[in-house]
Scaffold this active site. Sequence first.
Site, PDB file in Angstrom:
ATOM      1  N   HIS A   5       0.880  -1.184   0.000  1.00 57.25           N
ATOM      2  CA  HIS A   5       0.000   0.000   0.000  1.00 57.25           C
ATOM      3  C   HIS A   5       0.914   1.229   0.000  1.00 57.25           C
ATOM      4  CE1 HIS A   5      -3.441   2.425   0.610  1.00 57.25           C
ATOM      5  NE2 HIS A   5      -3.763   2.136   1.848  1.00 57.25           N
ATOM      6  N   HIS A  53      -2.694  -2.618  -9.891  1.00 57.78           N
ATOM      7  CA  HIS A  53      -3.646  -1.995  -8.972  1.00 57.78           C
ATOM      8  C   HIS A  53      -4.919  -2.815  -8.955  1.00 57.78           C
ATOM      9  CE1 HIS A  53      -5.975   1.103  -6.943  1.00 57.78           C
ATOM     10  NE2 HIS A  53      -4.817   1.636  -6.625  1.00 57.78           N
ATOM     11  N   ASP A  67       2.538   5.124  -7.098  1.00 59.53           N
ATOM     12  CA  ASP A  67       3.829   5.043  -6.407  1.00 59.53           C
ATOM     13  C   ASP A  67       5.020   4.924  -7.350  1.00 59.53           C
ATOM     14  OD1 ASP A  67       2.962   5.219  -3.722  1.00 59.53           O
ATOM     15  OD2 ASP A  67       2.078   3.236  -3.934  1.00 59.53           O
TER      16      ASP A  67
HETATM   17  N1  CMC Z   1       4.452  -7.220 -10.479  1.00 57.67           N
HETATM   18  C1  CMC Z   1       4.314  -8.411 -11.088  1.00 57.67           C
HETATM   19  N2  CMC Z   1       3.164  -9.085 -11.213  1.00 57.67           N
HETATM   20  C2  CMC Z   1       2.081  -8.505 -10.674  1.00 57.67           C
HETATM   21  C3  CMC Z   1       2.140  -7.260 -10.031  1.00 57.67           C
HETATM   22  C4  CMC Z   1       3.375  -6.611  -9.939  1.00 57.67           C
HETATM   23  N3  CMC Z   1       3.480  -5.431  -9.338  1.00 57.67           N
HETATM   24  N4  CMC Z   1       0.911  -6.916  -9.587  1.00 57.67           N
HETATM   25  C5  CMC Z   1       0.103  -7.936  -9.943  1.00 57.67           C
HETATM   26  N5  CMC Z   1       0.811  -8.894 -10.604  1.00 57.67           N
HETATM   27  C6  CMC Z   1       0.275 -10.129 -11.192  1.00 57.67           C
HETATM   28  C7  CMC Z   1      -0.074 -11.124 -10.107  1.00 57.67           C
HETATM   29  O1  CMC Z   1       1.028 -11.954  -9.826  1.00 57.67           O
HETATM   30  C8  CMC Z   1      -1.217 -11.847 -10.758  1.00 57.67           C
HETATM   31  O2  CMC Z   1      -0.681 -12.736 -11.702  1.00 57.67           O
HETATM   32  P1  CMC Z   1      -1.370 -14.194 -11.940  1.00 57.67           P
HETATM   33  O3  CMC Z   1      -2.738 -13.873 -12.475  1.00 57.67           O
HETATM   34  O4  CMC Z   1      -0.487 -14.890 -12.906  1.00 57.67           O
HETATM   35  O5  CMC Z   1      -1.415 -14.843 -10.585  1.00 57.67           O
HETATM   36  C9  CMC Z   1      -1.951 -10.769 -11.546  1.00 57.67           C
HETATM   37  O6  CMC Z   1      -0.942  -9.797 -11.835  1.00 57.67           O
HETATM   38  C10 CMC Z   1      -3.098 -10.118 -10.799  1.00 57.67           C
HETATM   39  O7  CMC Z   1      -2.586  -9.555  -9.610  1.00 57.67           O
HETATM   40  P2  CMC Z   1      -3.259  -9.634  -8.180  1.00 57.67           P
HETATM   41  O8  CMC Z   1      -2.201  -9.906  -7.172  1.00 57.67           O
HETATM   42  O9  CMC Z   1      -4.448 -10.542  -8.242  1.00 57.67           O
HETATM   43  O10 CMC Z   1      -3.790  -8.163  -8.028  1.00 57.67           O
HETATM   44  P3  CMC Z   1      -4.322  -7.494  -6.700  1.00 57.67           P
HETATM   45  O11 CMC Z   1      -5.441  -6.637  -7.106  1.00 57.67           O
HETATM   46  O12 CMC Z   1      -4.587  -8.510  -5.647  1.00 57.67           O
HETATM   47  O13 CMC Z   1      -3.068  -6.650  -6.187  1.00 57.67           O
HETATM   48  C11 CMC Z   1      -1.523  -4.902  -5.871  1.00 57.67           C
HETATM   49  C12 CMC Z   1      -2.921  -5.298  -6.400  1.00 57.67           C
HETATM   50  C13 CMC Z   1      -1.383  -3.382  -5.954  1.00 57.67           C
HETATM   51  C14 CMC Z   1      -1.387  -5.335  -4.419  1.00 57.67           C
HETATM   52  C15 CMC Z   1      -0.462  -5.608  -6.740  1.00 57.67           C
HETATM   53  O14 CMC Z   1      -0.589  -5.190  -8.082  1.00 57.67           O
HETATM   54  C16 CMC Z   1       0.946  -5.361  -6.240  1.00 57.67           C
HETATM   55  O15 CMC Z   1       1.429  -6.072  -5.360  1.00 57.67           O
HETATM   56  N6  CMC Z   1       1.658  -4.300  -6.793  1.00 57.67           N
HETATM   57  C17 CMC Z   1       2.965  -3.961  -6.304  1.00 57.67           C
HETATM   58  C18 CMC Z   1       2.851  -3.136  -5.034  1.00 57.67           C
HETATM   59  C19 CMC Z   1       2.386  -1.723  -5.325  1.00 57.67           C
HETATM   60  O16 CMC Z   1       2.839  -1.059  -6.230  1.00 57.67           O
HETATM   61  N7  CMC Z   1       1.459  -1.243  -4.475  1.00 57.67           N
HETATM   62  C20 CMC Z   1       0.917   0.104  -4.570  1.00 57.67           C
HETATM   63  C21 CMC Z   1      -0.521   0.085  -4.941  1.00 57.67           C
HETATM   64  S1  CMC Z   1      -1.138   1.708  -5.435  1.00 57.67           S
HETATM   65  C22 CMC Z   1      -1.063   2.713  -4.069  1.00 57.67           C
HETATM   66  C23 CMC Z   1      -1.718   2.224  -2.862  1.00 57.67           C
HETATM   67  O17 CMC Z   1      -2.829   1.702  -2.879  1.00 57.67           O
HETATM   68  O18 CMC Z   1      -1.108   2.402  -1.808  1.00 57.67           O
END
Ligand code: CMC
Length: 443
Positions: free
Chosen positions: A269, A308, A364
């Site tokens: 986050h 996201h 971010d």
């Molecule tokens: N790098 C690589 N792969 C990713 C990433 C990433 N940053 N984000 C998602 N994926 C992949 C994930 O592995 C999954 O792949 P598969 O379908 O093969 O299993 C697919 O994309 C869908 O991802 P998810 O984990 O189901 O998505 P989510 O909605 O649960 O997670 C998130 C959203 C923001 C937690 C995630 O994208 C992430 O960890 N990003 C990196 C951390 C980040 O930048 N966070 C800041 C978010 S924005 C500001 C805030 O809210 O604070």
Amino acid sequence: MAKDTLSIIDNRTGKEYEIPIEEGGVIRAARLRNIKTSPDDFGLMSYDPAFVNTASCRSKVTFIDGDTGILRYRGYPIEELAEKSNYLEVAYLVVKGELPDSKHYAAWEQNIKTHTMVHENVKTFMEGFRYDAHPMGMLVGTIGALSTFYPGAAQIEDLETRRLETRRLIGKLPTLAAWAYRHSRGLPYVYPDNDLSYAGNFLSMLFKMTEQTYQPNLVLERALDILFILHADHEQNCSANAMRSVGSSHVDPYSAVAAATAALYGPLHGGANEAVIRMLMDVGSVKNVPDFIKKVKAGERLMMGFGHRIYKSYDPRAKIIKRLAYEVFEETGKNPLIDISLELERIALEDDYFVTRKLYPNVDFYTGVTYQAMGFPMTMFPVLFAIARTSGWLAQWAEMVRDPEQKIARPRQVYVGEQLRHWTAIEKRPEPLMREDAVSDSI
Ligand code: CMC
């Protein structure tokens, strides 16, 4: 004739149920409870880990269309607010629902500034932290501690109390944040200067040395103010959900904001901006980008600042910050890490892994390089986010408190543990190794 209802046939009983579809596409989960096999059956419930398809509230604060990259506070596009407004005005809008006229703006600014000071005991409290304490940990602790200074804040049903505590929290957050930074540097704490703007005063409390009055650099002051605007709210994200959930116990807003700040601290986050810089430093140079991307695709690394839950297109905030970064660099010199960011983005946006998963830069991705150029240490990045997000948390909290449909937040669970069993004497219990799954499940 089309009806706004959903018909469900329970194949266990053959019975048909008709459920209203509200707000153009919402069904009330509680209606599922009527779907039973017998009168004493509990009824159906929906299972939605991490709330991926569950609305927990009705809200008027922030609108996001994740497919087209739209973000609006109270109906106003984020791009217009970032260009034309300032953070205090946006905080007013977020908290109260309308932009202020000049009379109300002047009163609001005065009211926030009245509350920039904190009790001297807070200073002593902060001095108790270790020299290398993470400022975000200090912030969580000190915001929570403020509830002990304002016991009246517990009267959350009272409108005037909510207004007062909202002004106090928005006013005091920069002071606590700046003092957490000064503590980590071993520097004396600087008191607020209410002749400066909200962002300017914060910069003064951070960076003032021996000068009589601190004069903020106007470009950096405006850049910080824009960054605050972009972070003011983002509907039901992890920390807003923490604010609402903890606040739903009717605890005072300081305790709830401390909980929201703790939620923001995590690297998925608000901690992501810090994690982005660590990732960029780890990648080290543009030539290592393809290797890094391979690791991301192999699931060995996360591309921090990408992806996201809601945006399945370019985060509109990231677009603005990418431009802003260059305005800051004109003043401070270029942050060399930006070249790695640009290359990561270029490759990722062409790569099938990212394209099919709709992974784009989020807010971010470019904040870290901008903050770093402005002279903020990495540990302060999530702290800056917390200052700005306080107005959003309070708006979400006030909405929750006033909403007659809200109750204490209390999700259901699907119990998958052991059925009834009875205590046995220690010498008669099976070897823990034989129950490896059970043991490893528990921690
Ligand atoms: N790098 C690589 N792969 C990713 C990433 C990433 N940053 N984000 C998602 N994926 C992949 C994930 O592995 C999954 O792949 P598969 O379908 O093969 O299993 C697919 O994309 C869908 O991802 P998810 O984990 O189901 O998505 P989510 O909605 O649960 O997670 C998130 C959203 C923001 C937690 C995630 O994208 C992430 O960890 N990003 C990196 C951390 C980040 O930048 N966070 C800041 C978010 S924005 C500001 C805030 O809210 O604070």
